[in-house]
Each structure stands twice: as structure tokens, then as C-alpha cells.
Design an enzyme around this catalytic site. Structure first.
Site, PDB file in Angstrom:
ATOM      1  N   VAL A   1      32.755  13.916 168.510  1.00 51.31           N
ATOM      2  CA  VAL A   1      30.739  13.658 168.828  1.00 51.31           C
ATOM      3  C   VAL A   1      30.884  11.713 168.423  1.00 51.31           C
ATOM      4  O   VAL A   1      30.769  11.195 167.847  1.00 51.31           O
ATOM      5  CB  VAL A   1      30.254  13.633 167.542  1.00 51.31           C
TER       6      VAL A   1
ATOM      7  N   GLU B   1      19.710  18.607 173.165  1.00 52.75           N
ATOM      8  CA  GLU B   1      18.886  18.228 173.041  1.00 52.75           C
ATOM      9  C   GLU B   1      18.335  18.160 171.737  1.00 52.75           C
ATOM     10  O   GLU B   1      18.702  19.842 171.745  1.00 52.75           O
ATOM     11  CB  GLU B   1      18.230  17.932 174.054  1.00 52.75           C
TER      12      GLU B   1
ATOM     13  N   HIS C   1      11.130  18.640 177.465  1.00 54.21           N
ATOM     14  CA  HIS C   1      11.355  19.971 178.061  1.00 54.21           C
ATOM     15  C   HIS C   1      10.502  20.423 177.303  1.00 54.21           C
ATOM     16  O   HIS C   1      10.133  20.720 175.955  1.00 54.21           O
ATOM     17  CB  HIS C   1      12.539  20.139 178.359  1.00 54.21           C
TER      18      HIS C   1
ATOM     19  N   ALA D   1      32.615  20.724 163.628  1.00 53.32           N
ATOM     20  CA  ALA D   1      33.434  22.005 164.416  1.00 53.32           C
ATOM     21  C   ALA D   1      35.000  21.060 165.215  1.00 53.32           C
ATOM     22  O   ALA D   1      35.255  22.470 165.710  1.00 53.32           O
ATOM     23  CB  ALA D   1      32.577  22.843 164.657  1.00 53.32           C
TER      24      ALA D   1
END
Length: 608
Positions: free
Chosen positions: A299, A231, A273, A295
């Protein structure tokens, strides 16, 4: 940080600050997975010890409760997981105590809001001692088919739906506990399911990071692919980026960083959060997703495409023969709790107690249907409360006032009567209030204070049968029965009991009828002709007048009156009243610090 698997089917935990539902959910998961032993070895509740009853399948078990972390660890040396359900105020101290125990390897901290300075100390200690901290602000973690922490994965229905009762091939790590449940479901739809799942928690400084767990998963042979849900906020995901670039991870990673919508807001947004707050472009979800993609992680273009990406990677593993088909098993049904089954209408269960006088289930207690607030607002007294709880109805004011007068007049009769004497002796022996009170109450019976019911019973029977005082007394004499309510050790015909006079005066002024009392007076007139001490005593006065109260009020049937006298209501009045005096004698002796009582020799007749 551990480099391999944290949990197994034999893992056991210590649960700090007992909460019934998460512990029972852990045990239900154990049963679902076919574990032979419960995963909760012991419970730690500071200041208390004993056992806590819970269910392991159909069997009810007793789990030991310990007062300290040290005692629990000593009693259960094989338990290596510490599940901390303490509040944020005490979570750090309890967690540090656990980390210092040689038997504890993993500490899960559920609480949100643990001070960051405390969390940093826990992290430093755990790293220095090769231990794992999950949380704070976490729901925990799960190893499918083996072990789960607290409320991880939610209800049993959700666990079954997500196939978490048996191991799959996917290692999953997330910051969010709530989103973990969503991803467990997603992963179960498009793969063979989870092998291990961890929610590291949403605080700024998690005890262990996303990359810590991804590196662990990479070393677990049963994990064939890894799914990561990050996140926005913080830079935790970049440690994963570096691990991927350095070739430390050789298993496919599918990742998504949520929070891409933050760019739609003109000002900085704090998400759910504490750590979900972008502190610059580098901490944005878009930047993290791009870095992970570069990397080597898979995704997707959006969260909606996340499921498809997971499926695509898993299907390639299957095609390449890297994933074998998982043998499906049918989990055993979890016995449903009785309360749950009753609420759902599946079963009927008999109650164990019947109560008709009070109810505490609503917003306030009620006495015979009358709310507590109404009793106070109307200015009702003790007599009114007794009428509600004993007779289940609101009696006229003169009735409740009579009850109160009886209580006042019978509260005490000096220290020399047997009940008070017993209480005094017991109090002087150093016993507590309840013991002293009960020792006095136990003397109440036919010879002391317990004749009210018998007096009412015999007077009523004689009057209702139309017996004259002469016939009544002589018939009792033939049976060898003393007339209850007649006779006194001290009072005489020319020295009447003042309490009796007060009761008679009140009744004559307020009762609609005093026929039973007048009959008792006629009996007294006859007995006084035989002996001057055969006067109507307070038991006889209360017994006869209570008959007049019940009969004259018009609120009781004949059957109800007979039942009240037969059950022992009237003796209950004496017990209630005399308790006041006995408690007073107890306090008096304690206040005076009186020594142990020993009866004097000269007051004992020693004889053969």
C-alpha cells in the site's frame, strides 16, 4: 462465485436493450484482438425481432435481435455473458430472467440506481447458483486480447494506448469504471499490461466484491500480480484483508483505497458513488489502507505513489523470473466510420439525395427557407405552404387563395366517379385507409382528373403561337386528339359547371391578367357550336387559369412555366384535392360498416 477465469477469446454475450455505440465498440475490440467470431451473439430488444447491422472490421454483419431473454438464450446456447443496458427501473427483472437461464454464467448490470432490495435478491440467487454478477453501476470488465463488456476501457485509441489488445500479467479490480481507465493506462506504463480488469460498480451492494475477483485472479496462472483500487465507504475491502491474513492469496497485491481527503471536510461527504460515503472511522480510506498494509498488501503512502509501487512489485517479479516477456503484436487498424471520417475532413463522400424545398436539420423545420414558426405566426394557409414546397417561393396572397379554392372545388365529385368508386369498393373489401386511397388515386389519368396539365399545355401552345380557336380545334381534330379541358358527360352549354364559374369569377376579380382563360372561353364558344356538351370543364378552367397565375404574377420565367407544366404540377393539385374526398369516402364506408361490394348481374352485358 466462479473461482477462475470468466472470459476467453471465444466468449460470446447477449446484449440487452440495444445501444449502437457500446456494441460497435465491443466488435471493434474483437477485430483488434484478432477474434474469429464476434463477441456479441445476439441482441435483446423487448417487443422487437429481426437483425441489426453493425461492422466487424471491414465486414458488415447482421446480428440477430430477439424479443425475450428466453428466446435469445435458446437461439444462442454458447453465449454465457448477459450485458444489461436496461434502465434502473427494469434492470433487475431482466437480470433475474438471465440468471435463471442455464446458459448464462455472468451478468453485467450497467445501470445506476437499481433498488438495493432488488440487488440483494440478484446477489442471493447468483451465489446459490454459482453465477457472477458484475455491477450494478458498472462499466463492466475486460480480458485483454479476448473480450470486453460494453464501453469498458473507452475508445479504441485508449485501448491501443493501454495495450489491452493483448494479455499482460496483471489482474486489476476496482469499484470505479472511470478510474479503471486511468489505472489501465498506469499499469500499461510500468508493467506488461492487464490480463483481466473488472469494475465491480459503485453501489452500496455490488453483485460481486473486490475480494471475489482477487481470489479468482489468484487462481488464474497467467495473472502474476494483482492491483486493487478501493474507495472509502462500506467494508468490502475488509473481506480482502481477511483473505490476505488467512493466506488465501499467494500473489503480490498492490492496493490503494481512495478518499483520504474526506478527513479534510468538517461534515460527512458523499462522493460520486452511492457507496462512497464514510460511515465511521472503520470505513475511512485511511483505516482501510492501514488494514490492507498490515495484512500484507503493498500500500503506497498516496495515490501519486501508486504507480511507483506497482512498478516496483512488477520489476521484482521480472527479476525473479516469474514474468516472461510479452510478445508485442501490432494490432490491425480499425476501419474508420464514414461519418467520423467526413467530420474529420479525411474523406469526401457524395450525397445520395438532393433536397431544395425543406430542411429539418436546425431547431425547427423550414419550408423553402421559411421557418415553421413563421408560417404559423403569419397565419399562412395551405395554399401558402404549397407555394413554398411546390414552387419554392412565397406567392402573392391571391395566388395561394386560388390554390386553396381549387383544392376545395376538386376535393370530391360524388361516389359515382371512377376514383371514388374504386376507393369505396376497396374500403368495403376491408382494406386499410392507404390501400383504399391509392386504389382511387390510381384511376387519375387522361380520362379522369388528369387532364389539367394537358389542357394547360395545349392552350398555352395554341395561344403563344397565335392560333385562332378554329385553327386550334381543327388542328387537334386532324391529329385525332380530343381537346383537353373541353367536354363534360353531364354539363351543357345551358347548364354550366358551377365550379368553373366560381374559378372564373375569382380570377377576373383578382388576377392581373386572364389572357389564357379568355382564350379557353373563346375555344369553348367554338366547340359549343359543334356540340352542346363541349363546354369548358374544371380541368380546362384550372389549367388555363394556372397559366395566368404563373404568367401574371411576374415571379416565373417562361422556362420555369414550361417546366412546371411539363413536370405535372397541375395534375398534382387535383391529386392533392381529390385525396381529401377519397379519404372521406373510405371513412364513410368504414363508419357505415358496409359489406363487401359485388356488382349486380343485371348491370353486366354477358355476351359471346
Amino acid at each position: 462465485m466462479a473461482t477462475g477465469q470468466l472470459f476467453s477469446k471465444s466468449t460470446q454475450a447477449l446484449f440487452f436493450n440495444y445501444k449502437q455505440l457500446p456494441v460497435q465498440r465491443m466488435l471493434d475490440f474483437d477485430f483488434l484482438c484478432g477474434r474469429e467470431t464476434p463477441s456479441v451473439a445476439g441482441i435483446i430488444n423487448p417487443g422487437s425481432e429481426g437483425f441489426q447491422k453493425l461492422f466487424f472490421g471491414q465486414e458488415e454483419i447482421a446480428i440477430p435481435v430477439h424479443s425475450t431473454v428466453e428466446a435469445a438464450c435458446a437461439a444462442h446456447p454458447t453465449a454465457d455473458v448477459f450485458i444489461n443496458f436496461a434502465s434502473f427501473r427494469s434492470a433487475a427483472a431482466a437480470s433475474m430472467s438471465a440468471l435463471k437461464q442455464p446458459t448464462i454464467k455472468v451478468v453485467a448490470i450497467i445501470a445506476e440506481g437499481v433498488p438495493e432490495s432488488d440487488t440483494k435478491q440478484l446477489i442471493a440467487y447468483a451465489k446459490a447458483n454459482n453465477k457472477v454478477v458484475i455491477g450494478p453501476a458498472t462499466v463492466g470488465g475486460i480480458q485483454a486480447g479476448a473480450f470486453k463488456i460494453g464501453d469498458t476501457a473507452g475508445t479504441i485509441d485508449n485501448i491501443i494506448h493501454c495495450k489491452l489488445y493483448r494479455p499482460g500479467s496483471v489482474g486489476f479490480v476496482s469499484k470505479s469504471g472511470g478510474m479503471s481507465n486511468e489505472l489501465y493506462n498506469t499499469i500499461a506504463r510500468v508493467t506488461d499490461g492487464i490480463y483481466e480488469g473488472i469494475a465491480i460498480g459503485g453501489d452500496v451492494f455490488p453483485g460481486s466484491t473486490l475480494s471475489d475477483h482477487v481470489l479468482r485472479f489468484n487462481n488464474i496462472p497467467q495473472v502474476k500480480m494483482i492491483v486493487v483500487l478501493g474507495e472509502l465507504g462500506g467494508r468490502d475491502e475488509y473481506s480482502l484483508v481477511e483473505a490476505l491474513k488467512q493466506g488465501k492469496i499467494n500473489k503480490p497485491v498492490v492496493a490503494w483505497v481512495s478518499g483520504t481527503c474526506a478527513r479534510l471536510f468538517k461534515s460527512e461527504v458523499q462522493f460520486g458513488h452511492a457507496g462512497a460515503k464514510s460511515g465511521g472511522e472503520l470505513e475511512s480510506a485511511q483505516a482501510k489502507n492501514e488494514a490492507l498494509r498490515e495484512a500484507g498488501a503493498v500500500v503506497p503512502t498516496s495515490y501519486e505513489a501508486f504507480e511507483g509501487s506497482i512498478k516496483e512489485v512488477f520489476d521484482k517479479l521480472v527479476e525473479g523470473g516469474q514474468v516472461s516477456a510479452v510478445k508485442e503484436v501490432t494490432p490491425p487498424p480499425i476501419p474508420e466510420d464514414l461519418n467520423t471520417a467526413i467530420k474529420s475532413g479525411k474523406v469526401r463522400a457524395p450525397t445520395h439525395i438532393i433536397s431544395t424545398i425543406s430542411d429539418d436539420r436546425g431547431e425547427e423545420p423550414t419550408y423553402a427557407g421559411v421557418p415553421m414558426s413563421s408560417i404559423v405566426e403569419q397565419g399562412l394557409g395551405v395554399g401558402d405552404v404549397i407555394s413554398l414546397l411546390w414552387f419554392k417561393r412565397s406567392l402573392p396572397r391571391y395566388c395561394s387563395r386560388f390554390i386553396e379554392i381549387c383544392i376545395m372545388l376538386c376535393a370530391d365529385h360524388g361516389p359515382c366517379v371512377s376514383g371514388a368508386h374504386n376507393t369505396i369498393v376497396t374500403a368495403r373489401a376491408g382494406k386499410d385507409l392507404v390501400s383504399s386511397l391509392v386504389s382511387g388515386l390510381l384511376t387519375i389519368g387522361p380520362r379522369f382528373g388528369g387532364a389539367i396539365d394537358d389542357a394547360a399545355r395545349y392552350f398555352k401552345d395554341a395561344y403563344d403561337r397565335g392560333l385562332s380557336p378554329y385553327e386550334f380545334v381543327e388542328s387537334m381534330k386532324k391529329k385525332g386528339i380530343r381537346v383537353p379541358g373541353i367536354g363534360h358527360r353531364i354539363k351543357r352549354g345551358d347548364n354550366r359547371d358551377k365550379r368553373v364559374e366560381l374559378l372564373q369569377e375569382f380570377a377576373r376579380s383578382n388576377f392581373p391578367s386572364v389572357k389564357y382563360m379568355e382564350y379557353a372561353v373563346e375555344v369553348e364558344t367554338y366547340t359549343l357550336s359543334k356540340a352542346n356538351n363541349l363546354v369548358l370543364n374544371v380541368d380546362g378552367a384550372i389549367g388555363s387559369l394556372f397559366l395566368d397565375l404563373l404568367a401574371g404574377s411576374g415571379m416565373f420565367t417562361k422556362q420555369e412555366i414550361d417546366e412546371i407544366v411539363g413536370i405535372g404540377y397541375l395534375n398534382g393539385l387535383f391529386v392533392l384535392a381529390r385525396s381529401i374526398g377519397l379519404i372521406g369516402h373510405t371513412f364513410d364506408q368504414k363508419r357505415l360498416k358496409q359489406p363487401l361490394y359485388r356488382h349486380p348481374w343485371e348491370d353486366v352485358l354477358y355476351t359471346k
